[in-house]
Design an enzyme around this catalytic site. Structure first.
Site, PDB file in Angstrom:
ATOM      1  N   ASP A 194      -2.214  -0.028   1.957  1.00  0.00           N
ATOM      2  CA  ASP A 194      -2.973   1.216   1.773  1.00  0.00           C
ATOM      3  C   ASP A 194      -4.301   0.917   1.068  1.00  0.00           C
ATOM      4  OD1 ASP A 194      -0.772   2.521   2.790  1.00  0.00           O
ATOM      5  OD2 ASP A 194       0.044   3.014   0.815  1.00  0.00           O
TER       6      ASP A 194
HETATM    7  N1  URA Z   1       4.139   0.454   0.770  1.00  0.00           N
HETATM    8  C1  URA Z   1       3.236   1.402   0.448  1.00  0.00           C
HETATM    9  O1  URA Z   1       3.593   2.517   0.113  1.00  0.00           O
HETATM   10  N2  URA Z   1       1.934   1.081   0.494  1.00  0.00           N
HETATM   11  C2  URA Z   1       1.481  -0.146   0.830  1.00  0.00           C
HETATM   12  O2  URA Z   1       0.269  -0.388   0.856  1.00  0.00           O
HETATM   13  C3  URA Z   1       2.435  -1.131   1.175  1.00  0.00           C
HETATM   14  C4  URA Z   1       3.762  -0.801   1.132  1.00  0.00           C
END
Ligand code: URA
Length: 244
Positions: free
Chosen positions: A106
């Site tokens: 993310d």
């Molecule tokens: N899980 C998440 O919630 N975000 C990420 O970036 C990776 C795994």
């Protein structure tokens, strides 16, 4: 012909300019193939077997590249984006133009991201059937259910009723911040559902306020890499990844 590439495509892929810029360079006689000027953009050759020079400098051929990036926050796991810088823009030493991130973190997640143009390896690492381990460090706010470790170990059900695979949670510390309970934990998951870590903690009553990926299969984030820094994988790291 197998293993051959057009001269203009080769130069563009090796980041010597846009397709039209390199065509112009070829037309003007600035490009030598095995020591002789070549003015044909569509000249086909095996880049592993010949030497190409542009403006007097050898254009090193690299068919596949692998980089470990410590992804910083505020950067998107994509090859192009209109709003934010991409993880690819952080790989300064890249020779190839066709690099992509293996999976996504993310925008507000930090940590280990593999950047390559090896589609086969990426496919193997991302295949849901392979269950490649991913280890995350998370700081989580809120009162988590008492049996969170057991619930994660069984496979918790998310808010949208999807059930995730069993995962290992290790709570490293618990304390209060601004009168709210907080914990810092390591979570190992074996799949890669959308926002999986955040949604797992949400299902257990918490909110992830910081997330960092520490490892993916045998590949561990190099502690010497600051957020935003990258380096090529070592031969050992690549061998271990391929073996896994
Ligand atoms: N899980 C998440 O919630 N975000 C990420 O970036 C990776 C795994």
């Amino acid at each position: 012909m197998a293993g051959t590439i057009r001269l203009d495509k080769f130069l563009a892929e090796m980041k010597k300019g846009t397709r039209s810029q390199v065509k112009e360079a070829i037309r003007k006689g600035r490009v030598l193939v095995d020591g002789a000027v070549c003015r044909e953009s569509d000249y086909k050759f095996d880049p592993a077997a010949v030497t190409v020079c542009m403006d007097g400098e050898e254009v090193a051929f690299s068919s596949v590249e692998y980089f470990m990036l410590n992804k910083p926050q505020g950067v998107v796991s994509a090859t192009e984006d209109n709003l934010h810088p991409t993880v690819i823009s952080l790989i300064g030493d890249a020779k190839r133009k066709d690099l992509f991130p293996v999976g996504r973190l993310d925008i507000d997640t930090e940590g280990l991201l593999l950047i390559t143009n090896d589609g086969k390896l990426a496919h193997e690492l991302l295949s849901p059937k392979k269950h490649v381990d991913k280890v995350y460090f998370a700081k989580v706010k809120g009162k988590l259910r008492e049996d969170v470790t057991e619930a994660f170990a069984k496979g918790i059900t998310l808010a949208d009723q999807t059930t995730v695979l069993p995962a290992e949670l290790l709570i490293e510390s618990s304390y209060e911040e601004d009168g709210e309970p907080v914990c810092e934990a390591r979570l190992t998951i074996h799949e890669g559902k959308f926002h999986q870590v955040k949604r797992m903690f949400e299902a257990a009553g918490g909110q992830v306020v910081f997330l960092k990926r520490l490892s993916m299969g045998p590949l561990m984030l190099d502690p010497l890499l600051e957020p935003g820094e990258s380096r090529p994988l070592t031969a050992e790291e690549l061998k271990a990844l391929r073996k896994s």
